[in-house]
Structure formats: C-alpha cells, structure tokens
Write a protein that holds these residues in place. Sequence first.
Motif, PDB file in Angstrom:
ATOM      1  N   SER A 110      11.920  13.042  -6.041  1.00  5.62           N
ATOM      2  CA  SER A 110      12.844  13.288  -4.935  1.00  5.62           C
ATOM      3  C   SER A 110      13.354  14.713  -5.077  1.00  5.62           C
ATOM      4  CB  SER A 110      14.012  12.296  -4.941  1.00  5.62           C
ATOM      5  OG  SER A 110      14.747  12.393  -6.138  1.00  5.62           O
ATOM      6  N   ALA A 111      14.094  15.182  -4.098  1.00  7.88           N
ATOM      7  CA  ALA A 111      14.555  16.567  -4.107  1.00  7.88           C
ATOM      8  C   ALA A 111      15.391  16.881  -5.339  1.00  7.88           C
ATOM      9  CB  ALA A 111      15.341  16.860  -2.834  1.00  7.88           C
ATOM     10  N   THR A 112      16.127  15.885  -5.836  1.00  8.11           N
ATOM     11  CA  THR A 112      16.934  16.062  -7.039  1.00  8.11           C
ATOM     12  C   THR A 112      16.334  15.236  -8.160  1.00  8.11           C
ATOM     13  OG1 THR A 112      18.938  16.394  -5.711  1.00  8.11           O
ATOM     14  CG2 THR A 112      19.240  15.853  -8.044  1.00  8.11           C
ATOM     15  N   TYR A 113      15.955  15.900  -9.251  1.00  4.11           N
ATOM     16  CA  TYR A 113      15.295  15.193 -10.355  1.00  4.11           C
ATOM     17  C   TYR A 113      16.262  14.236 -11.038  1.00  4.11           C
ATOM     18  CZ  TYR A 113      13.046  14.195 -14.787  1.00  4.11           C
ATOM     19  OH  TYR A 113      12.504  13.546 -15.861  1.00  4.11           O
ATOM     20  N   SER A 114      15.753  13.069 -11.398  1.00  3.62           N
ATOM     21  CA  SER A 114      16.528  12.097 -12.165  1.00  3.62           C
ATOM     22  C   SER A 114      15.598  11.371 -13.114  1.00  3.62           C
ATOM     23  CB  SER A 114      17.211  11.086 -11.242  1.00  3.62           C
ATOM     24  OG  SER A 114      17.834  10.052 -12.005  1.00  3.62           O
ATOM     25  N   ASP A 115      16.036  11.227 -14.383  1.00  7.62           N
ATOM     26  CA  ASP A 115      15.209  10.480 -15.331  1.00  7.62           C
ATOM     27  C   ASP A 115      15.557   8.988 -15.336  1.00  7.62           C
ATOM     28  OD1 ASP A 115      17.635  10.488 -16.604  1.00  7.62           O
ATOM     29  OD2 ASP A 115      16.989  11.670 -18.329  1.00  7.62           O
ATOM     30  N   THR A 116      16.399   8.593 -14.380  1.00  2.00           N
ATOM     31  CA  THR A 116      16.708   7.174 -14.203  1.00  2.00           C
ATOM     32  C   THR A 116      15.984   6.669 -12.960  1.00  2.00           C
ATOM     33  OG1 THR A 116      18.904   7.444 -15.186  1.00  2.00           O
ATOM     34  CG2 THR A 116      18.531   5.475 -13.841  1.00  2.00           C
ATOM     35  N   ARG A 117      15.231   5.605 -13.101  1.00  2.00           N
ATOM     36  CA  ARG A 117      14.511   5.076 -11.947  1.00  2.00           C
ATOM     37  C   ARG A 117      15.498   4.690 -10.864  1.00  2.00           C
ATOM     38  NH1 ARG A 117      11.492  -0.293 -12.944  1.00  2.00           N
ATOM     39  NH2 ARG A 117      13.487  -1.142 -12.256  1.00  2.00           N
ATOM     40  N   PRO A 118      15.346   5.226  -9.661  1.00  2.18           N
ATOM     41  CA  PRO A 118      16.322   4.985  -8.597  1.00  2.18           C
ATOM     42  C   PRO A 118      16.304   3.554  -8.110  1.00  2.18           C
ATOM     43  CG  PRO A 118      14.422   6.143  -7.731  1.00  2.18           C
ATOM     44  CD  PRO A 118      14.236   6.084  -9.217  1.00  2.18           C
ATOM     45  N   GLU A 119      17.484   3.039  -7.825  1.00  2.00           N
ATOM     46  CA  GLU A 119      17.593   1.711  -7.226  1.00  2.00           C
ATOM     47  C   GLU A 119      17.603   1.793  -5.710  1.00  2.00           C
ATOM     48  OE1 GLU A 119      21.024  -0.204  -8.803  1.00  2.00           O
ATOM     49  OE2 GLU A 119      20.168  -0.457 -10.808  1.00  2.00           O
ATOM     50  N   LYS A 120      17.969   2.985  -5.175  1.00  2.00           N
ATOM     51  CA  LYS A 120      17.999   3.225  -3.736  1.00  2.00           C
ATOM     52  C   LYS A 120      17.679   4.699  -3.504  1.00  2.00           C
ATOM     53  CE  LYS A 120      21.548  -0.314  -2.846  1.00  2.00           C
ATOM     54  NZ  LYS A 120      22.856  -0.617  -2.217  1.00  2.00           N
ATOM     55  N   PHE A 121      17.481   5.084  -2.248  1.00  2.15           N
ATOM     56  CA  PHE A 121      17.338   6.501  -1.922  1.00  2.15           C
ATOM     57  C   PHE A 121      18.103   6.791  -0.633  1.00  2.15           C
ATOM     58  CE2 PHE A 121      13.934   4.557   0.483  1.00  2.15           C
ATOM     59  CZ  PHE A 121      13.862   5.297   1.657  1.00  2.15           C
ATOM     60  N   THR A 122      18.388   8.060  -0.406  1.00  3.36           N
ATOM     61  CA  THR A 122      19.214   8.474   0.724  1.00  3.36           C
ATOM     62  C   THR A 122      18.500   9.544   1.535  1.00  3.36           C
ATOM     63  OG1 THR A 122      21.247   8.001  -0.508  1.00  3.36           O
ATOM     64  CG2 THR A 122      21.443   9.469   1.392  1.00  3.36           C
ATOM     65  N   VAL A 123      18.619   9.471   2.853  1.00  2.40           N
ATOM     66  CA  VAL A 123      18.086  10.507   3.738  1.00  2.40           C
ATOM     67  C   VAL A 123      19.232  11.362   4.268  1.00  2.40           C
ATOM     68  CG1 VAL A 123      16.095   9.110   4.386  1.00  2.40           C
ATOM     69  CG2 VAL A 123      18.162   9.018   5.787  1.00  2.40           C
ATOM     70  N   GLN A 124      18.894  12.570   4.722  1.00  2.00           N
ATOM     71  CA  GLN A 124      19.884  13.524   5.197  1.00  2.00           C
ATOM     72  C   GLN A 124      20.154  13.346   6.696  1.00  2.00           C
ATOM     73  OE1 GLN A 124      21.428  15.688   2.966  1.00  2.00           O
ATOM     74  NE2 GLN A 124      20.272  14.434   1.519  1.00  2.00           N
ATOM     75  N   PRO A 125      21.424  13.467   7.123  1.00  2.00           N
ATOM     76  CA  PRO A 125      21.703  13.355   8.557  1.00  2.00           C
ATOM     77  C   PRO A 125      21.217  14.577   9.341  1.00  2.00           C
ATOM     78  CG  PRO A 125      23.711  13.859   7.345  1.00  2.00           C
ATOM     79  CD  PRO A 125      22.658  13.581   6.326  1.00  2.00           C
ATOM     80  N   GLY A 126      21.264  15.766   8.724  1.00  2.00           N
ATOM     81  CA  GLY A 126      20.814  16.986   9.392  1.00  2.00           C
ATOM     82  C   GLY A 126      19.426  17.371   8.928  1.00  2.00           C
ATOM     83  N   GLN A 127      18.405  16.908   9.625  1.00  2.00           N
ATOM     84  CA  GLN A 127      17.034  17.208   9.223  1.00  2.00           C
ATOM     85  C   GLN A 127      16.426  18.330  10.052  1.00  2.00           C
ATOM     86  OE1 GLN A 127      14.573  13.699   8.690  1.00  2.00           O
ATOM     87  NE2 GLN A 127      16.306  12.491   7.954  1.00  2.00           N
ATOM     88  N   ASN A 128      17.237  18.928  10.920  1.00  2.00           N
ATOM     89  CA  ASN A 128      16.748  19.995  11.793  1.00  2.00           C
ATOM     90  C   ASN A 128      16.980  21.382  11.219  1.00  2.00           C
ATOM     91  OD1 ASN A 128      19.541  19.539  12.110  1.00  2.00           O
ATOM     92  ND2 ASN A 128      19.560  20.658  14.063  1.00  2.00           N
ATOM     93  N   ASN A 129      17.736  21.485  10.124  1.00  2.00           N
ATOM     94  CA  ASN A 129      18.043  22.791   9.551  1.00  2.00           C
ATOM     95  C   ASN A 129      17.676  22.827   8.073  1.00  2.00           C
ATOM     96  OD1 ASN A 129      19.265  23.960  11.904  1.00  2.00           O
ATOM     97  ND2 ASN A 129      21.065  22.675  11.523  1.00  2.00           N
ATOM     98  N   GLY A 130      17.275  23.997   7.606  1.00  2.00           N
ATOM     99  CA  GLY A 130      17.016  24.177   6.181  1.00  2.00           C
ATOM    100  C   GLY A 130      15.971  23.209   5.668  1.00  2.00           C
TER     101      GLY A 130
END
Length: 297
Positions: A111-131
């Motif tokens: 994912s965009a942010t590295y984590s060494d803990t297996r994720p239980e959930k993931f999140t999407v961004q509300p502003g996908q039109n910029n950056g």
Amino acid sequence: MNRLSVSLRQRVITACCTFALALTACTEDVADDNSLPDGRYPMTFTTTVQGLAQTRATVDNTWAGTEEVAVMAGNTVKKYMAVNGGELTPADTDNPHYWTSKTMTVQAWYSATYSDTRPEKFTVQPGQNNGTGYQQSDMLYAIASVSYSGGSSASLEFKHLPAKVVMNLKADTQNGITEADVTNATVTLVNQALTSGTITVDEDGKTYTVAQAVSGSDGITPQKSGQTVSGYQQTVQALVVPQQMQGRKFIKVTTGAGTAARDYYYTPTTEADGKLEAGNQYTYNITVKKDNLEATC
C-alpha cells in the motif's frame, strides 16, 4: 595375506568412504519432518499483478521499481523492494527470507504506506482527482503456498483489494444538454464508505476475502482518465472499497455553476448493479438527460 593385499584393501575401503562422503555432500539437508536448515537457502520471488476483472489496473498492474512490499514467510515479515521486471529483492540484502521447509505459505502486501503488520482493513482517499490520491487508494495482496525446487523463485500473484469504478459520460444533445455541459460537469461518488470491511485469510492460508463495508456517507471525487472513451465527453475513474450500493444514490453529476447548477443522481436498483467486489472493475456508461441520468452497466 601379504602386505600388498592389505594395502590394496585399505585403499579400496578409503576410496569407498570418500565416494560416500561426496554423495552425502551433494544431498540437500532435508529432515524427516520435511524441513530445510534455516539460513542456507535464501528465498527469491517473482510477481505478477492481476488486472482488475471486467464484470459489466499498482493501478496499471506494473511496478515502478520503488515500491516497498511486506513479505511474510511463516510468521516473520521482512521488507522487500519491487523492481520493474517483477522481482522482489530484500531491502536488507543481508537479511532475506530463507526456506525452512520444502513447502511454505507466503503472504505479501503493498500500500502507499509501508506496514510490517498484515492489514485487517484498507482505506481509500476521498480526493482522487488531485496529486496521488488515486494511487494512494490502491492496495495489493498476495498469498500462495510455494515449494522449494532447487533454487527456483517462488511466484506471487498480487490482486487489487479495492473495486474500480469507471464512468463514461455523454450529453443528450437532443433534449437541451450540451456537450460542454458534460465536459465541464463535476462527478462525485456519494454515500461512500472509505474504510473496507475486514480482510480475512482462510484457515488453510491459501485464500482470502474482503468483507463488504457498511453504508457510508462520504464523497469521493474521481480521477479524470487520461483518455476519454470515443463518443463520450468525459471519462473518470475511482477506487472504492467493496460495498453494496443498491437502493442508494451512488453517482452524482453536477452541471452548471452557481444558481444554474443542477445535480443528477444514479441509484442502482438491483443487487447486481449495486454490488462492488474486491478486484473487479465496473464500467457505467451514463447519458446526462434533461431530467435524469440514464446509466447502463
């Protein structure tokens, strides 16, 4: 027996022992429990990224070569780097995963942010039109039972956990809507959950599911596609969490501005049209009419 015979016999015995040792040295250290000695055989990985399936693509299904990927072999997680050809290389070259058994279960996630803990959930961004909001909404996951075969690489197939929604918009020019109205229209996905349901790995460690999120109230602004589909005035896309949109306003199209602004909504009426599942792509062809939206999917 003379001395010559004894000497010859000793040399034959010595040669046989040496040959037996040579055979032993060429044999893998595999214990009766099918284990391999830890620290001797480093694991190597090749990857593929499965495209979002069409039902009615990192997001373009290739690695840029800078992604940090968490790889879990057994219960140990280590950071690997993706390269353009699809291989994963250990971030710490002196500390790779090693084969400890002839067959192992490997999980990996990005994912965009590295984590060494297996994720239980993931999140999407509300502003996908910029950056990088669109790219930061993606998450990739892989799980496989891999087998050691004399140094060959273990193959991991990554899949996207979000669902992808593509919207092609065109104007009903015969009834008072202009192409300019649609070209300049604002598109929003409404009533959205931004955080997914729970990611569950089955007991056999070979498959996984992403639960549908409960109803949300957030809005997502899609990314404009680099190429508009022929015959349409605007094409946009967004990554969303798996959820069910039947009976709820889903796609909002706003034409005009100020006091002249007008909102149009598309609400899926069937379970099939409203069901958004992990790893699938859903394309909605929308005609903006004078009084409503007409959508096919």
